[in-house]
Structure formats: C-alpha cells, structure tokens
Scaffold this motif. Structure first.
Motif, PDB file in Angstrom:
ATOM      1  N   LEU A  50       0.813  -1.211   0.000  1.00  0.00           N
ATOM      2  CA  LEU A  50       0.000   0.000   0.000  1.00  0.00           C
ATOM      3  C   LEU A  50       0.850   1.267   0.000  1.00  0.00           C
ATOM      4  O   LEU A  50       0.502   2.268  -0.632  1.00  0.00           O
ATOM      5  CB  LEU A  50      -0.926  -0.011   1.215  1.00  0.00           C
ATOM      6  CG  LEU A  50      -1.851   1.194   1.393  1.00  0.00           C
ATOM      7  CD1 LEU A  50      -2.909   1.226   0.293  1.00  0.00           C
ATOM      8  CD2 LEU A  50      -2.522   1.148   2.763  1.00  0.00           C
ATOM      9  N   LEU A  51       1.994   1.220   0.689  1.00  0.00           N
ATOM     10  CA  LEU A  51       2.793   2.430   0.896  1.00  0.00           C
ATOM     11  C   LEU A  51       4.008   2.537  -0.013  1.00  0.00           C
ATOM     12  O   LEU A  51       4.692   3.559   0.006  1.00  0.00           O
ATOM     13  CB  LEU A  51       3.276   2.488   2.352  1.00  0.00           C
ATOM     14  CG  LEU A  51       2.214   2.358   3.448  1.00  0.00           C
ATOM     15  CD1 LEU A  51       2.874   2.435   4.811  1.00  0.00           C
ATOM     16  CD2 LEU A  51       1.140   3.421   3.315  1.00  0.00           C
ATOM     17  N   ALA A  52       4.290   1.509  -0.812  1.00  0.00           N
ATOM     18  CA  ALA A  52       5.545   1.447  -1.565  1.00  0.00           C
ATOM     19  C   ALA A  52       5.759   2.668  -2.457  1.00  0.00           C
ATOM     20  O   ALA A  52       6.853   3.239  -2.497  1.00  0.00           O
ATOM     21  CB  ALA A  52       5.587   0.170  -2.394  1.00  0.00           C
ATOM     22  N   ASP A  53       4.732   3.083  -3.175  1.00  0.00           N
ATOM     23  CA  ASP A  53       4.889   4.204  -4.107  1.00  0.00           C
ATOM     24  C   ASP A  53       5.232   5.502  -3.381  1.00  0.00           C
ATOM     25  O   ASP A  53       5.963   6.345  -3.911  1.00  0.00           O
ATOM     26  CB  ASP A  53       3.604   4.389  -4.922  1.00  0.00           C
ATOM     27  CG  ASP A  53       3.363   3.243  -5.888  1.00  0.00           C
ATOM     28  OD1 ASP A  53       4.329   2.527  -6.209  1.00  0.00           O
ATOM     29  OD2 ASP A  53       2.210   3.055  -6.317  1.00  0.00           O
ATOM     30  N   ASP A  54       4.721   5.678  -2.170  1.00  0.00           N
ATOM     31  CA  ASP A  54       4.994   6.900  -1.418  1.00  0.00           C
ATOM     32  C   ASP A  54       6.364   6.879  -0.757  1.00  0.00           C
ATOM     33  O   ASP A  54       6.953   7.942  -0.505  1.00  0.00           O
ATOM     34  CB  ASP A  54       3.923   7.105  -0.336  1.00  0.00           C
ATOM     35  CG  ASP A  54       2.559   7.424  -0.920  1.00  0.00           C
ATOM     36  OD1 ASP A  54       2.515   7.875  -2.080  1.00  0.00           O
ATOM     37  OD2 ASP A  54       1.549   7.221  -0.234  1.00  0.00           O
TER      38      ASP A  54
END
Length: 265
Positions: A50-54
């Motif tokens: 869920l957080l990888a792109d950020d």
C-alpha cells in the motif's frame, strides 16, 4: 617531501563506505515477525504494498533503503518504543535513516490507510454479538477515551496537560464486542473532557440523524437516546443488575485500549 605527500594523500582519502546487512521478512520465521513487529507477515506485506509508491523516492544511490525496510523500521519503533540506535542496529541502517523512515511511513499511513469506518450498513451482527456478551439489546458499540502521552508542544502547552499531570492527547474510540475499532477521534488535547470530545465529533451527528441503536459509555458521558450510561447510586436490584450488564458490555473498549498500548508501546 615524499613522506609529507604520502601523509597528505592518506588524510585526504575518503574511507570506503560500509553497508551493514539488512534483514527482510523473507529471512525471518513467522513467530519472529510477530515478536519483532507485532503484526503478522500477511498484514506487513499488505502495508508495504500500500505504501511502496509513497516511500520509494528517486535516488542515484545504489543502496537506497527499500520500502520494506522503512516499514519494518517504523513498526519496530512503534511496537517497542526503542531508541533510534537500537532500531538502526537491528535493521542495518543509520539513526538518521530511522528518523526519516518513521516520519515518512507514518505520514504515508495517515494519507493512505482508511480502514476504520463506522459500519452503518452492517450493525445487526454487532448488536447480536453485544447481546450475547452482556444481555443488552440494540448496542452498536462501546465508547471511551484514553490518554496518549506526547512531548510538550511549543504552542498551547498548558492545554495538553491532562488530569494526570502529563502532556497528552485525549483519544476517543468506539469498538465492537470483538475489540475492533469502529471510530476514532484523535485531535483534542489532554485537558479536554470526554463529553466535550463526543459532542464535537461527527459520529454524534450521525447517531442523532438516524435511529441506529445506542453506544455504551461511562458516567463521564451525557445520557442520550443513542448513548447509554450507568445508573448513578442504584437503589434497587434491577438497577444494580443493569449496571452489571452495562459494565460487562462497556469493558471491551478498555480492553481494546490495553491491547493497543501493549502492542504499540
């Protein structure tokens, strides 16, 4: 002269950078994952996805810190309340990297994670579960507040001093009979009373506009058609029995706070 030149070259040469081993999820057994990070492997992998792109920022460095390591660093810090140096040594990063990772991951979680929502369409199961637990019908949740200690803020410092004498945020929460959080308000300073926080939350407006059922709260809350509080100074057997059933149902929110604070120190 040659000796001086050699000494100058030795002092001006930059030491080779050493990278410590970074241990990921695939190197840990399931019980080690749960013990270190207080979440199971599946939940952590879902959080990383869920957080990888950020978390992954453009960089020319060959050994940038992956999203997985940043999430693990943050979970370890939140779970244990350890010093940055201990978390850094465990994950093969520097203390400054731990500081940046914790800030980045917490910010990303606040921006992306949206899983705590009051279940307006599926309250029948909650009512049935509470009835089996405490014998009271039409209960949709238990509500209470808890103090979360914080460092003294630079502005309005006195407002954050709670009744116990330390700086805190007074967090309001509603849970179901299985201690799952259904609604959270974490914006008011520690000096604010539980009843004030409830009177200024969005859930109160929802409960006033629709006949959904009622919450169980302690005597610090006002008695409403949608908020049931215990009877002060009970004078009959029936009133004592009601208070006992009420306490049995409301106790789940206190247990939920205990589980939350023991899991994330």
């Amino acid at each position: 002269m040659a000796a001086l030149l050699h000494l100058y070259n030795c002092q001006g040469r930059r030491n080779d950078r050493l990278f410590r081993e970074r241990i990921g999820l695939d190197q840990l057994r399931d019980f080690e994952v749960m013990s270190r990070y207080r979440l199971d492997r599946v939940s952590i992998e879902a959080l990383i996805g869920l957080l990888a792109d950020d978390l992954m920022k453009p960089t020319r460095r060959s050994c940038s810190i992956s999203a997985e390591i940043q999430v693990l660093v943050t979970l370890r810090y939140l779970a244990k309340g350890s010093f940055y140096s201990e978390v850094a040594d465990l994950h093969g990063v520097s203390r400054s990297s731990v500081c940046h990772a914790v800030e980045s991951v917490v910010t990303a979680i606040n921006d992306k994670l949206d899983t705590i929502r009051f279940p307006l369409e599926s309250l029948n199961c909650t009512k049935y579960s509470f009835y089996n637990k405490c014998g009271l019908p039409n209960v949709i949740g238990a509500i209470d507040g808890t103090l979360i200690p914080i460092q003294a803020p630079a502005e309005n410092e006195a407002a954050y001093v709670c009744r116990k004498g330390f700086h805190a945020i007074n967090m309001q929460a509603v849970v179901d009979s299985n201690m799952r959080f259904l609604d959270i308000v974490a914006r008011w300073p520690g000096s604010q009373h539980d009843s004030f926080i409830f009177n200024n939350c969005g859930l109160k407006d929802v409960l006033e506009s629709a006949d959904l059922g009622y919450l169980l709260g302690d005597s610090g809350y006002p008695l409403r058609s949608y908020l049931m509080t215990p009877i002060l100074n009970p004078s009959s057997v029936a009133e004592v029995n009601f208070n006992n059933h009420h306490s049995s149902g409301r106790s789940v929110v206190e247990k939920a706070f205990g589980v939350l604070k023991s899991r994330f120190r």
